[in-house]
Design a protein around this motif. Structure first.
Motif, mmCIF file in Angstrom:
data_model
loop_
_atom_site.group_PDB
_atom_site.id
_atom_site.type_symbol
_atom_site.label_atom_id
_atom_site.label_comp_id
_atom_site.label_asym_id
_atom_site.label_seq_id
_atom_site.Cartn_x
_atom_site.Cartn_y
_atom_site.Cartn_z
ATOM 1 N N LEU A 36 37.478 60.539 26.233
ATOM 2 C CA LEU A 36 36.830 59.595 25.327
ATOM 3 C C LEU A 36 37.770 58.417 25.126
ATOM 4 O O LEU A 36 38.988 58.593 25.060
ATOM 5 N N ALA A 37 37.215 57.226 25.014
ATOM 6 C CA ALA A 37 38.020 56.023 24.772
ATOM 7 C C ALA A 37 37.360 55.214 23.662
ATOM 8 O O ALA A 37 36.131 55.143 23.572
ATOM 9 N N ARG A 38 38.181 54.617 22.811
ATOM 10 C CA ARG A 38 37.663 53.774 21.727
ATOM 11 C C ARG A 38 38.653 52.669 21.424
ATOM 12 O O ARG A 38 39.834 52.731 21.756
ATOM 13 N N ASP A 39 38.167 51.653 20.749
ATOM 14 C CA ASP A 39 38.974 50.521 20.302
ATOM 15 C C ASP A 39 39.554 50.880 18.935
ATOM 16 O O ASP A 39 38.808 51.203 18.007
ATOM 17 N N SER A 40 40.862 50.799 18.791
ATOM 18 C CA SER A 40 41.489 51.183 17.523
ATOM 19 C C SER A 40 41.084 50.286 16.361
ATOM 20 O O SER A 40 41.219 50.683 15.205
ATOM 21 N N LYS A 41 40.585 49.083 16.653
ATOM 22 C CA LYS A 41 40.169 48.175 15.569
ATOM 23 C C LYS A 41 38.881 48.656 14.904
ATOM 24 O O LYS A 41 38.633 48.357 13.743
ATOM 25 N N VAL A 42 38.044 49.365 15.665
ATOM 26 C CA VAL A 42 36.755 49.830 15.137
ATOM 27 C C VAL A 42 36.533 51.296 15.528
ATOM 28 O O VAL A 42 35.633 51.615 16.299
ATOM 29 N N PRO A 43 37.336 52.197 14.968
ATOM 30 C CA PRO A 43 37.234 53.596 15.352
ATOM 31 C C PRO A 43 35.933 54.281 14.934
ATOM 32 O O PRO A 43 35.618 55.357 15.425
ATOM 33 N N CYS A 44 35.167 53.644 14.059
ATOM 34 C CA CYS A 44 33.915 54.252 13.608
ATOM 35 C C CYS A 44 32.793 54.109 14.641
ATOM 36 O O CYS A 44 31.795 54.821 14.563
ATOM 37 N N LEU A 45 32.953 53.212 15.629
ATOM 38 C CA LEU A 45 31.952 53.075 16.677
ATOM 39 C C LEU A 45 32.027 54.250 17.640
ATOM 40 O O LEU A 45 33.079 54.863 17.804
ATOM 41 N N ALA A 46 30.904 54.553 18.269
ATOM 42 C CA ALA A 46 30.866 55.663 19.229
ATOM 43 C C ALA A 46 31.820 55.384 20.388
ATOM 44 O O ALA A 46 31.857 54.270 20.915
ATOM 45 N N PRO A 47 32.603 56.374 20.798
ATOM 46 C CA PRO A 47 33.516 56.174 21.922
ATOM 47 C C PRO A 47 32.771 56.166 23.250
ATOM 48 O O PRO A 47 31.630 56.625 23.336
ATOM 49 N N VAL A 48 33.427 55.649 24.261
ATOM 50 C CA VAL A 48 32.911 55.673 25.632
ATOM 51 C C VAL A 48 33.455 56.937 26.279
ATOM 52 O O VAL A 48 34.631 57.258 26.137
ATOM 53 N N ARG A 49 32.583 57.660 26.992
ATOM 54 C CA ARG A 49 33.004 58.892 27.653
ATOM 55 C C ARG A 49 33.140 58.636 29.145
ATOM 56 O O ARG A 49 32.238 58.086 29.771
ATOM 57 N N PHE A 50 34.281 59.022 29.711
ATOM 58 C CA PHE A 50 34.525 58.919 31.145
ATOM 59 C C PHE A 50 34.601 60.321 31.728
ATOM 60 O O PHE A 50 35.268 61.194 31.162
ATOM 61 N N ALA A 51 33.949 60.536 32.862
ATOM 62 C CA ALA A 51 34.089 61.803 33.569
ATOM 63 C C ALA A 51 35.533 61.917 34.035
ATOM 64 O O ALA A 51 36.190 60.913 34.324
ATOM 65 N N ALA A 52 36.044 63.132 34.103
ATOM 66 C CA ALA A 52 37.439 63.350 34.485
ATOM 67 C C ALA A 52 37.801 62.682 35.815
ATOM 68 O O ALA A 52 38.843 62.025 35.896
ATOM 69 N N PRO A 53 36.980 62.789 36.882
ATOM 70 C CA PRO A 53 37.353 62.131 38.137
ATOM 71 C C PRO A 53 37.435 60.599 38.009
ATOM 72 O O PRO A 53 38.315 59.968 38.601
ATOM 73 N N ALA A 54 36.552 60.009 37.235
ATOM 74 C CA ALA A 54 36.573 58.548 37.050
ATOM 75 C C ALA A 54 37.832 58.127 36.293
ATOM 76 O O ALA A 54 38.462 57.121 36.634
ATOM 77 N N TRP A 55 38.209 58.878 35.276
ATOM 78 C CA TRP A 55 39.419 58.554 34.507
ATOM 79 C C TRP A 55 40.659 58.697 35.385
ATOM 80 O O TRP A 55 41.562 57.863 35.352
ATOM 81 N N LYS A 56 40.689 59.759 36.190
ATOM 82 C CA LYS A 56 41.824 59.981 37.092
ATOM 83 C C LYS A 56 41.967 58.825 38.078
ATOM 84 O O LYS A 56 43.063 58.317 38.305
ATOM 85 N N GLU A 57 40.850 58.365 38.635
ATOM 86 C CA GLU A 57 40.898 57.247 39.578
ATOM 87 C C GLU A 57 41.333 55.957 38.882
ATOM 88 O O GLU A 57 42.082 55.156 39.436
ATOM 89 N N PHE A 58 40.881 55.751 37.649
ATOM 90 C CA PHE A 58 41.304 54.596 36.863
ATOM 91 C C PHE A 58 42.823 54.597 36.680
ATOM 92 O O PHE A 58 43.489 53.585 36.895
ATOM 93 N N LEU A 59 43.382 55.747 36.301
ATOM 94 C CA LEU A 59 44.826 55.837 36.110
ATOM 95 C C LEU A 59 45.583 55.605 37.414
ATOM 96 O O LEU A 59 46.616 54.934 37.430
ATOM 97 N N HIS A 60 45.054 56.126 38.512
ATOM 98 C CA HIS A 60 45.704 55.894 39.816
ATOM 99 C C HIS A 60 45.669 54.407 40.167
ATOM 100 O O HIS A 60 46.652 53.863 40.678
ATOM 101 N N ALA A 61 44.552 53.739 39.908
ATOM 102 C CA ALA A 61 44.451 52.303 40.194
ATOM 103 C C ALA A 61 45.453 51.518 39.354
ATOM 104 O O ALA A 61 46.076 50.573 39.844
ATOM 105 N N LEU A 62 45.632 51.895 38.090
ATOM 106 C CA LEU A 62 46.637 51.244 37.247
ATOM 107 C C LEU A 62 48.036 51.442 37.813
ATOM 108 O O LEU A 62 48.823 50.503 37.899
#
Length: 70
Positions: A36-62
């Protein structure tokens, strides 16, 4: 990913130590079906959910510097 990590009845949100005391950071929490990911400025908004493989690929790209100009 394993089971959702819960703290006091809700997801255990974490942010980079690079944020310091700033309140403009991306916060993440491990969930049962990904990350789950969220903006710390507005933590009351619904977070965005990333599937584990998508998050892993995002981290590798970074790590590879592929998003430096994004």
């Amino acid at each position: 990913m394993g089971a959702e990590v819960v703290h006091e009845g809700g997801p255990l949100w974490r942010r980079s130590s690079m944020c310091g005391n700033e309140n403009e950071c991306l916060e993440i929490a491990v969930a049962s079906r990904g990350v789950l990911a969220r903006d710390s400025k507005v933590p009351c908004l619904a977070p965005v959910r990333f599937a584990a493989p998508a998050w892993k690929e995002f981290l590798h790209a970074l790590t590879r510097g592929e998003l430096a100009d994004s």
